[in-house]
Design a protein around this motif. Structure first.
Motif, short mmCIF file in Angstrom:
data_model
loop_
_atom_site.label_atom_id
_atom_site.label_comp_id
_atom_site.label_asym_id
_atom_site.label_seq_id
_atom_site.Cartn_x
_atom_site.Cartn_y
_atom_site.Cartn_z
N GLY A 1 35.23 41.14 32.37
CA GLY A 1 36.14 40.74 33.38
C GLY A 1 35.52 40.59 34.93
O GLY A 1 34.39 40.48 34.81
N HIS A 2 36.70 40.96 35.47
CA HIS A 2 36.29 41.19 37.12
C HIS A 2 37.36 41.71 37.60
O HIS A 2 38.38 42.15 37.13
N PHE A 3 37.10 42.23 38.94
CA PHE A 3 38.33 42.96 39.88
C PHE A 3 37.82 42.30 41.27
O PHE A 3 36.83 41.58 41.49
N ILE A 4 38.67 42.76 42.12
CA ILE A 4 39.00 41.94 43.55
C ILE A 4 38.61 42.99 44.43
O ILE A 4 39.34 44.06 44.65
N VAL A 5 37.75 42.69 45.45
CA VAL A 5 37.59 43.60 46.49
C VAL A 5 38.08 42.77 47.68
O VAL A 5 38.11 41.49 47.79
N VAL A 6 38.45 43.39 48.79
CA VAL A 6 38.83 42.97 50.08
C VAL A 6 37.96 43.53 51.27
O VAL A 6 37.57 44.76 51.33
N GLY A 7 37.60 42.80 52.17
CA GLY A 7 36.53 43.34 53.19
C GLY A 7 37.06 42.84 54.51
O GLY A 7 37.90 41.55 54.63
N GLN A 8 36.52 43.48 55.41
CA GLN A 8 36.87 43.04 56.84
C GLN A 8 35.96 43.59 57.80
O GLN A 8 35.21 44.57 57.66
N PHE A 9 35.59 42.57 58.66
CA PHE A 9 34.32 42.88 59.62
C PHE A 9 35.19 43.31 60.88
O PHE A 9 36.27 43.00 61.34
N ARG A 10 34.47 44.57 61.33
CA ARG A 10 34.90 45.10 62.63
C ARG A 10 33.59 45.11 63.46
O ARG A 10 32.54 46.00 63.22
N GLY A 11 33.47 43.96 64.50
CA GLY A 11 32.14 44.04 65.29
C GLY A 11 30.97 43.59 64.25
O GLY A 11 31.06 42.50 63.44
N GLN A 12 30.03 44.41 64.12
CA GLN A 12 28.82 43.79 63.28
C GLN A 12 28.82 44.80 61.87
O GLN A 12 27.88 44.76 61.35
N THR A 13 30.12 45.16 61.48
CA THR A 13 30.02 45.96 60.17
C THR A 13 31.24 45.39 59.39
O THR A 13 32.25 45.02 59.88
N ALA A 14 30.83 45.36 58.01
CA ALA A 14 31.88 44.95 57.27
C ALA A 14 32.28 46.05 56.24
O ALA A 14 31.45 46.74 55.77
N PHE B 1 46.78 29.58 51.20
CA PHE B 1 45.32 29.78 50.67
C PHE B 1 45.65 29.93 48.97
O PHE B 1 46.59 30.39 48.69
N ASP B 2 44.73 29.04 48.34
CA ASP B 2 44.73 28.94 46.86
C ASP B 2 43.89 30.09 46.13
O ASP B 2 42.66 30.13 45.96
N PHE C 1 40.00 29.97 44.54
CA PHE C 1 38.80 30.71 45.25
C PHE C 1 38.35 31.59 44.23
O PHE C 1 37.03 31.43 44.38
N ILE C 2 39.04 32.39 43.59
CA ILE C 2 38.53 33.44 42.69
C ILE C 2 37.67 32.74 41.56
O ILE C 2 36.61 33.18 41.34
N GLN C 3 38.03 31.66 41.10
CA GLN C 3 37.32 30.91 40.00
C GLN C 3 36.10 30.51 40.47
O GLN C 3 35.49 30.27 39.78
N SER C 4 36.16 29.79 41.92
CA SER C 4 34.91 29.24 42.48
C SER C 4 33.98 30.46 42.62
O SER C 4 32.63 30.04 42.41
N ARG C 5 34.35 31.27 43.06
CA ARG C 5 33.37 32.37 43.40
C ARG C 5 32.82 33.09 42.09
O ARG C 5 31.76 33.32 42.05
N LEU C 6 33.58 33.12 41.00
CA LEU C 6 33.12 33.67 39.74
C LEU C 6 32.14 32.51 39.16
O LEU C 6 31.31 33.03 38.47
N ALA C 7 32.58 31.61 39.22
CA ALA C 7 31.67 30.30 38.54
C ALA C 7 30.34 30.46 39.36
O ALA C 7 29.22 30.22 38.79
N ALA C 8 30.32 30.58 40.87
CA ALA C 8 29.08 30.48 41.83
C ALA C 8 28.19 31.74 41.16
O ALA C 8 26.91 31.65 41.38
#
Length: 118
Positions: A11-24, A104-105, A109-116
Motif C-alpha cells: 500500500g502507501h501512506f501520505i506525508v505532508v511537507g512544508q518549506f520554511r526558508g531553505q528547509t522542508a 486540487f484533485d 495527484f496521489i495516483q500520478s505520484r504512485l505511478a511515477a
C-alpha cells in the motif's frame, strides 16, 4: 505545503511537507491532521545554496526518523519533491494545492505520484 504518497509493502501512506526558508519539514498526514503544531518531522530536508553562484551546485542534507521512514522511502521522496518543485508543470499542482485547495484533485495527484515512483 505539499503532499506525497509513500509506497510501503502493498500500500502507501501520505506525508505532508512544508518549506520554511531553505528547509522542508515532512510528517505523516495523520499526525498533521491530529495537531499541525505538535506533528514531529519525520524528515527534514535542508538546502545549502552557498555554492550556487560560484560552482552552480547546491548541497542537500536530509535527516529522518528511521523508526518511521526507511532509507529507500526517504531517497525516493527527496527525488520526487525536487522533481515537483523544479518542473514548472508539476509545480503548478503545488500552487493549486496551496492557493485553490478545493480544486486540487487529491486522488489524481496521489495516483500520478504512485505511478511515477513505480
Amino acid at each position: 505545503m505539499f503532499i506525497h504518497p509513500v509506497k510501503r509493502d502493498q500500500g502507501h501512506f501520505i506525508v505532508v511537507g512544508q518549506f520554511r526558508g531553505q528547509t522542508a519539514f515532512v510528517t505523516h498526514l495523520d499526525d498533521y491532521n491530529k495537531n499541525p503544531q505538535a506533528a514531529d518531522p519525520q524528515l527534514t530536508i535542508s538546502i545549502h545554496d552557498d555554492l550556487v553562484k560560484s560552482k552552480d551546485i547546491a548541497l542537500v542534507r536530509a535527516d529522518f526518523d528511521p523508526a518511521r521512514l526507511k532509507k529507500e522511502e526517504v531517497t525516493t521522496l527527496i527525488k520526487d519533491v525536487f522533481h515537483i518543485y523544479c518542473d514548472t508543470a508539476q509545480y503548478k499542482q503545488v500552487e493549486t494545492l496551496n492557493s485553490r485547495p478545493a480544486s486540487f484533485d487529491w486522488q489524481a495527484f496521489i495516483q500520478s505520484r504512485l505511478a511515477a515512483s513505480a
